[in-house]
Design a protein around this motif. Structure first.
Motif, PDB file in Angstrom:
ATOM      1  N   ARG A 153       0.836  -1.210   0.000  1.00 29.75           N
ATOM      2  CA  ARG A 153       0.000   0.000   0.000  1.00 29.75           C
ATOM      3  C   ARG A 153       0.871   1.262   0.000  1.00 29.75           C
ATOM      4  NH1 ARG A 153      -4.418   0.066   4.525  1.00 29.75           N
ATOM      5  NH2 ARG A 153      -5.020   1.915   3.312  1.00 29.75           N
ATOM      6  N   CYS A 154       1.978   1.219   0.723  1.00 27.73           N
ATOM      7  CA  CYS A 154       2.891   2.368   0.724  1.00 27.73           C
ATOM      8  C   CYS A 154       3.571   2.522  -0.642  1.00 27.73           C
ATOM      9  CB  CYS A 154       3.939   2.216   1.819  1.00 27.73           C
ATOM     10  SG  CYS A 154       3.285   2.388   3.497  1.00 27.73           S
ATOM     11  N   ARG A 155       3.914   1.400  -1.244  1.00 33.49           N
ATOM     12  CA  ARG A 155       4.532   1.416  -2.566  1.00 33.49           C
ATOM     13  C   ARG A 155       3.624   2.098  -3.591  1.00 33.49           C
ATOM     14  NH1 ARG A 155       9.046   1.140  -3.430  1.00 33.49           N
ATOM     15  NH2 ARG A 155       8.320   3.216  -3.942  1.00 33.49           N
ATOM     16  N   ALA A 156       2.309   1.883  -3.447  1.00 32.34           N
ATOM     17  CA  ALA A 156       1.344   2.427  -4.402  1.00 32.34           C
ATOM     18  C   ALA A 156       1.241   3.944  -4.342  1.00 32.34           C
ATOM     19  CB  ALA A 156      -0.029   1.804  -4.162  1.00 32.34           C
ATOM     20  N   VAL A 157       1.606   4.555  -3.197  1.00 32.87           N
ATOM     21  CA  VAL A 157       1.428   6.001  -3.048  1.00 32.87           C
ATOM     22  C   VAL A 157       2.747   6.756  -2.921  1.00 32.87           C
ATOM     23  CG1 VAL A 157      -0.839   5.715  -1.972  1.00 32.87           C
ATOM     24  CG2 VAL A 157       1.203   5.862  -0.518  1.00 32.87           C
ATOM     25  N   CYS A 158       3.862   6.025  -2.880  1.00 34.40           N
ATOM     26  CA  CYS A 158       5.167   6.663  -2.662  1.00 34.40           C
ATOM     27  C   CYS A 158       6.149   6.259  -3.758  1.00 34.40           C
ATOM     28  CB  CYS A 158       5.727   6.281  -1.291  1.00 34.40           C
ATOM     29  SG  CYS A 158       7.321   7.047  -0.907  1.00 34.40           S
ATOM     30  N   PRO A 159       6.601   7.215  -4.565  1.00 36.53           N
ATOM     31  CA  PRO A 159       7.546   6.873  -5.632  1.00 36.53           C
ATOM     32  C   PRO A 159       8.978   6.647  -5.153  1.00 36.53           C
ATOM     33  CG  PRO A 159       7.130   9.231  -5.627  1.00 36.53           C
ATOM     34  CD  PRO A 159       6.218   8.643  -4.593  1.00 36.53           C
ATOM     35  N   HIS A 160       9.283   7.069  -3.926  1.00 38.79           N
ATOM     36  CA  HIS A 160      10.648   6.912  -3.419  1.00 38.79           C
ATOM     37  C   HIS A 160      10.949   5.435  -3.122  1.00 38.79           C
ATOM     38  CE1 HIS A 160      10.673  11.183  -3.167  1.00 38.79           C
ATOM     39  NE2 HIS A 160      10.059  11.297  -1.999  1.00 38.79           N
ATOM     40  N   PRO A 161      12.207   5.038  -3.201  1.00 34.46           N
ATOM     41  CA  PRO A 161      12.579   3.701  -2.746  1.00 34.46           C
ATOM     42  C   PRO A 161      12.150   3.479  -1.298  1.00 34.46           C
ATOM     43  CG  PRO A 161      14.402   4.707  -3.932  1.00 34.46           C
ATOM     44  CD  PRO A 161      13.367   5.781  -3.755  1.00 34.46           C
ATOM     45  N   LEU A 162      11.683   2.267  -0.999  1.00 34.46           N
ATOM     46  CA  LEU A 162      11.211   1.923   0.343  1.00 34.46           C
ATOM     47  C   LEU A 162      12.127   0.903   0.992  1.00 34.46           C
ATOM     48  CD1 LEU A 162       7.337   1.547  -0.197  1.00 34.46           C
ATOM     49  CD2 LEU A 162       8.583   3.531   0.713  1.00 34.46           C
ATOM     50  N   ILE A 163      12.437   1.156   2.261  1.00 32.80           N
ATOM     51  CA  ILE A 163      13.210   0.217   3.083  1.00 32.80           C
ATOM     52  C   ILE A 163      12.311  -0.245   4.217  1.00 32.80           C
ATOM     53  CG2 ILE A 163      15.259  -0.084   4.520  1.00 32.80           C
ATOM     54  CD1 ILE A 163      16.371   2.473   3.082  1.00 32.80           C
ATOM     55  N   ALA A 164      12.160  -1.541   4.383  1.00 37.30           N
ATOM     56  CA  ALA A 164      11.351  -2.086   5.475  1.00 37.30           C
ATOM     57  C   ALA A 164      12.269  -2.401   6.650  1.00 37.30           C
ATOM     58  CB  ALA A 164      10.619  -3.342   5.029  1.00 37.30           C
ATOM     59  N   LYS A 165      12.053  -1.710   7.769  1.00 36.23           N
ATOM     60  CA  LYS A 165      12.852  -1.968   8.970  1.00 36.23           C
ATOM     61  C   LYS A 165      12.124  -3.007   9.809  1.00 36.23           C
ATOM     62  CE  LYS A 165      15.591   0.306  12.535  1.00 36.23           C
ATOM     63  NZ  LYS A 165      16.053   1.609  13.068  1.00 36.23           N
ATOM     64  N   LEU A 166      12.759  -4.169   9.986  1.00 38.18           N
ATOM     65  CA  LEU A 166      12.096  -5.324  10.563  1.00 38.18           C
ATOM     66  C   LEU A 166      12.508  -5.572  12.007  1.00 38.18           C
ATOM     67  CD1 LEU A 166      12.299  -7.786   7.525  1.00 38.18           C
ATOM     68  CD2 LEU A 166      10.591  -6.014   8.037  1.00 38.18           C
ATOM     69  N   THR A 167      11.675  -6.298  12.714  1.00 39.52           N
ATOM     70  CA  THR A 167      11.935  -6.617  14.113  1.00 39.52           C
ATOM     71  C   THR A 167      12.729  -7.906  14.247  1.00 39.52           C
ATOM     72  OG1 THR A 167      10.933  -7.091  16.260  1.00 39.52           O
ATOM     73  CG2 THR A 167       9.713  -7.832  14.328  1.00 39.52           C
ATOM     74  N   PRO A 168      13.658  -7.976  15.215  1.00 37.72           N
ATOM     75  CA  PRO A 168      14.336  -9.231  15.506  1.00 37.72           C
ATOM     76  C   PRO A 168      13.556 -10.085  16.498  1.00 37.72           C
ATOM     77  CG  PRO A 168      15.257  -7.526  16.874  1.00 37.72           C
ATOM     78  CD  PRO A 168      14.203  -6.859  16.015  1.00 37.72           C
ATOM     79  N   ASN A 169      12.446  -9.535  17.019  1.00 39.31           N
ATOM     80  CA  ASN A 169      11.694 -10.222  18.072  1.00 39.31           C
ATOM     81  C   ASN A 169      10.697 -11.218  17.472  1.00 39.31           C
ATOM     82  OD1 ASN A 169      12.828  -8.640  20.351  1.00 39.31           O
ATOM     83  ND2 ASN A 169      11.837  -6.949  19.278  1.00 39.31           N
TER      84      ASN A 169
END
Length: 305
Positions: A153-169
């Motif tokens: 959904r974020c990709r659809a509205v944002c032309p900038h490259p996206l980085i997903a910051k994930l949890t180690p938990n």
């Protein structure tokens, strides 16, 4: 021999692989007298949310052996203030700027990504899907379906490259990284802080006002190395490693393990110039492995004989 320090992660290009992590570098103004921004690969400023947040009750930080527990709680003035007050300064700096956003809900993430996407001058946006210091903060990055949906959904509205910051938990981070890739992320940040707590036994109370907080610093480096190795083996997305990185040796360990770039976090609190010294030493370290570029050494870890 000239060593090429440039790295590419999907659509993201950095002059070198050394970035500074969100929440540890403020909005860069705070570091202007200490750090030559032109030497950094990039800056990830403090996380912003849709509305302003006062953060958690104090105490918000406590030192632990080889680490730091923090429960700041995403204290910030909101996205509109960031775009008006902080972003013009940030985008004037001679390095890549990666905005960082965190939502309470999926719709929040989409709104934030859309506003960031309309802003000029940013190299990309990091989706903080994994803050352990707010209610529900880790939920988004523990379920592959939710992770994929938010990124998509974020990709659809944002032309900038996206980085997903994930949890180690989580028991196995690989399916979450795969979900982020399926949603359209350009890279993953591995990883956010480990959930922990500190106790004052004499008072019989938790030390942090939030009771629990996120553990960062050198204590978590072996754990994050393992996470980076697992995701790198699966060959899912370019990796930005973050967790316990404070020295040139730390950076080199993560690069050969499979990270294409790194973020320095907690070290900024006690040694703000660490990032610049690491960049200065990087060419010689890369050359010592017989390589002419950082890209040549990424993921070159060998199995024990």
């Amino acid at each position: 021999m000239d060593i090429d320090l440039k790295v590419r992660l999907g659509r993201l290009d950095f002059r070198n692989p050394v970035l500074v992590a969100s929440g540890t570098f403020g909005y860069a103004r705070e570091m202007a007298d200490l750090v030559d921004f032109q030497q950094l690969g990039g800056i990830v400023p403090k996380t912003v949310t849709s509305a302003s947040r006062p953060g958690n009750l104090p105490p918000r930080t406590v030192e632990t052996p080889s680490g730091l527990l923090n429960a700041i709680g995403l204290d910030n003035d909101g996205i509109d203030h960031f775009l008006e007050h902080h972003l013009p300064y940030l985008t004037s700096l001679p390095t890549a700027i990666i905005g960082n956003v965190a939502g309470k809900t999926e719709d929040d993430f989409v709104e934030l990504a859309q506003k960031m996407g309309q802003a000029k001058g940013m190299a990309g946006v990091e989706l903080n899907l994994s803050c352990p210091n707010v209610s529900g903060g880790t939920d988004f990055a523990t379920d592959p379906a939710i992770t994929k949906r938010i990124v998509d959904r974020c990709r659809a509205v944002c032309p900038h490259p996206l980085i997903a910051k994930l949890t180690p938990n989580i028991a196995n981070i690989v399916p979450i990284a795969k979900a982020a890739a399926d949603g359209g992320a350009d890279a993953v940040s591995l990883a956010n802080t480990f959930l922990g707590m500190a106790v004052d036994w004499r008072r019989q109370k938790p030390v942090l006002g939030n009771i629990t907080g996120g553990l960062s610093g050198p204590a978590i480096k072996p754990l994050v190395l393992r996470i980076v190795w697992q995701v790198a083996k699966a060959n899912i997305l370019p990796i930005i490693a973050v967790g316990g990185i404070a020295t040139l040796d730390d950076v080199m360990e993560f690069l050969v393990t499979g990270a294409s770039a790194i973020q320095i976090g907690t070290a900024n609190f006690y040694d703000p110039t660490a990032s610049v010294r690491i960049v200065d030493g990087l060419p010689a370290a890369v050359a010592s492995l017989g390589a002419g570029s950082v890209r040549e050494i990424v993921g070159t870890l060998k199995r024990q004989a």
